[in-house]
Design an enzyme around this catalytic site. Structure first.
Site, PDB file in Angstrom:
ATOM      1  N   HIS A  61     -16.626  54.228  59.655  1.00  0.00           N
ATOM      2  CA  HIS A  61     -16.354  53.630  60.945  1.00  0.00           C
ATOM      3  C   HIS A  61     -17.194  52.695  61.192  1.00  0.00           C
ATOM      4  O   HIS A  61     -17.270  51.578  61.921  1.00  0.00           O
ATOM      5  CB  HIS A  61     -15.874  54.417  61.972  1.00  0.00           C
ATOM      6  CG  HIS A  61     -15.577  53.972  63.131  1.00  0.00           C
ATOM      7  ND1 HIS A  61     -15.243  54.952  64.163  1.00  0.00           N
ATOM      8  CD2 HIS A  61     -15.489  52.827  63.857  1.00  0.00           C
ATOM      9  CE1 HIS A  61     -14.846  54.234  65.451  1.00  0.00           C
ATOM     10  NE2 HIS A  61     -14.875  53.207  64.516  1.00  0.00           N
ATOM     11  N   PHE A 111     -11.806  44.096  62.240  1.00  0.00           N
ATOM     12  CA  PHE A 111     -13.128  45.419  63.171  1.00  0.00           C
ATOM     13  C   PHE A 111     -13.607  44.496  62.579  1.00  0.00           C
ATOM     14  O   PHE A 111     -14.706  45.411  63.338  1.00  0.00           O
ATOM     15  CB  PHE A 111     -11.595  46.196  62.296  1.00  0.00           C
ATOM     16  CG  PHE A 111     -12.507  47.333  61.908  1.00  0.00           C
ATOM     17  CD1 PHE A 111     -13.129  47.934  63.065  1.00  0.00           C
ATOM     18  CD2 PHE A 111     -12.122  47.906  60.747  1.00  0.00           C
ATOM     19  CE1 PHE A 111     -14.004  49.259  62.874  1.00  0.00           C
ATOM     20  CE2 PHE A 111     -12.522  49.477  60.726  1.00  0.00           C
ATOM     21  CZ  PHE A 111     -13.921  50.238  61.841  1.00  0.00           C
ATOM     22  N   GLU A 115     -17.199  44.696  64.995  1.00  0.00           N
ATOM     23  CA  GLU A 115     -18.131  45.583  64.882  1.00  0.00           C
ATOM     24  C   GLU A 115     -19.533  45.184  64.659  1.00  0.00           C
ATOM     25  O   GLU A 115     -20.435  45.588  64.928  1.00  0.00           O
ATOM     26  CB  GLU A 115     -18.281  46.833  63.236  1.00  0.00           C
ATOM     27  CG  GLU A 115     -17.229  47.777  63.147  1.00  0.00           C
ATOM     28  CD  GLU A 115     -17.505  49.070  64.569  1.00  0.00           C
ATOM     29  OE1 GLU A 115     -18.908  49.679  64.060  1.00  0.00           O
ATOM     30  OE2 GLU A 115     -16.270  49.567  64.553  1.00  0.00           O
ATOM     31  N   LYS A 118     -20.148  44.760  68.428  1.00  0.00           N
ATOM     32  CA  LYS A 118     -20.948  44.977  69.346  1.00  0.00           C
ATOM     33  C   LYS A 118     -22.415  45.698  68.680  1.00  0.00           C
ATOM     34  O   LYS A 118     -22.738  46.060  69.730  1.00  0.00           O
ATOM     35  CB  LYS A 118     -19.941  46.388  69.138  1.00  0.00           C
ATOM     36  CG  LYS A 118     -19.620  46.317  70.706  1.00  0.00           C
ATOM     37  CD  LYS A 118     -18.448  47.987  71.083  1.00  0.00           C
ATOM     38  CE  LYS A 118     -19.332  49.222  72.221  1.00  0.00           C
ATOM     39  NZ  LYS A 118     -17.702  49.814  71.812  1.00  0.00           N
ATOM     40  N   HIS A 119     -22.376  46.346  67.514  1.00  0.00           N
ATOM     41  CA  HIS A 119     -22.851  47.418  66.798  1.00  0.00           C
ATOM     42  C   HIS A 119     -24.347  45.581  66.002  1.00  0.00           C
ATOM     43  O   HIS A 119     -25.394  46.227  66.214  1.00  0.00           O
ATOM     44  CB  HIS A 119     -22.760  48.345  66.286  1.00  0.00           C
ATOM     45  CG  HIS A 119     -21.457  48.452  67.033  1.00  0.00           C
ATOM     46  ND1 HIS A 119     -22.250  49.857  68.121  1.00  0.00           N
ATOM     47  CD2 HIS A 119     -19.976  48.874  66.801  1.00  0.00           C
ATOM     48  CE1 HIS A 119     -21.101  50.808  67.983  1.00  0.00           C
ATOM     49  NE2 HIS A 119     -20.350  49.901  67.324  1.00  0.00           N
TER      50      HIS A 119
END
Length: 226
Positions: A61, A111, A115, A118-119
């Site tokens: 994830h 996706f 990721e 954001k991260h």
């Protein structure tokens, strides 16, 4: 005495830049793997990626920078956009180990872009874009959750297993205590959804979690088929 507006302005700029730098600092990573069976059998359902149905295995994830107080940085650099050209050589592994199940089905780029932006941008002090995704793939190789659980006779067979047994099996297999997240299927059964492991800021070494995510699981949870 008249205020020195030039000095005040410089101080404000320095404070702002200092805040930006601080936003990039973090204490550890959560490396999060997701069970596809638990994602797909909820009311919202799922869509398979364009490459087809993923294998029945935990998928990545994300690799998420976090602070020891339970908070986390996000979207640290709006100028650092996802560039799939930087991970061309990783794409085959990404499709296999980091698939997207959201609808509509896609090739995963949206996706992965989410990721990273954001991260991943909050980890740029340690890892550039390629290194960020490569690090997550390496962690997936290191932490084979499905095999660890199978070795403890915990199978994705729609059966119910104690949360304590699942946690102990993962700790035995990795050496560290996991965070377990559950969700509910369409029949309201509580099921194994995601597993959090903690990693140092280099993205290399597993560590004992400074803080585990707050999750709501029953004493017995289902390990659904996929």
């Amino acid at each position: 005495m008249k205020p020195n507006f030039s000095l005040l302005f410089k101080l404000l700029i320095l404070q702002y830049l200092s805040g930006l730098c601080l936003s990039r600092d973090f204490d550890f990573f959560y490396f999060v793997q997701q069970w596809p069976g638990a994602y797909c059998n909820t009311k919202q359902g799922c869509c398979y990626p364009k490459t087809g149905k993923p294998t029945a295995d935990f998928g990545i994830h994300g690799l998420w920078p976090n602070y020891k107080d339970g908070s986390w940085p996000s979207n640290c650099d709006p100028d650092s956009v996802f560039d799939k050209c930087q991970i061309t050589e990783l794409m085959s592994s990404m499709n296999k180990k980091w698939p997207t199940l959201s609808c509509p089905g896609s090739n995963g780029v949206r996706f992965w872009s989410y990721e990273w932006e954001k991260h991943g941008t909050c980890a740029e002090s340690e890892l550039d874009q390629r290194e960020y995704f490569e690090t997550a793939l390496n962690l997936k190789e290191k932490i084979n959750l499905l095999q660890i659980l199978k070795d403890a006779d915990i199978e994705p067979d729609d059966g119910f297993y104690s949360l304590d047994r699942i946690s102990k099996a993962i700790k035995k297999g990795t050496g560290f205590t996991p965070g377990i997240e559950c969700n509910k299927d369409s029949a309201h059964n509580i099921q194994l959804y995601q597993v959090y492991m903690c990693v140092d800021t280099s993205g290399t070494n597993l560590i004992e979690c400074p803080i585990l995510p707050r999750t709501q699981c029953g004493s017995d949870i289902q390990f659904p088929k996929f």
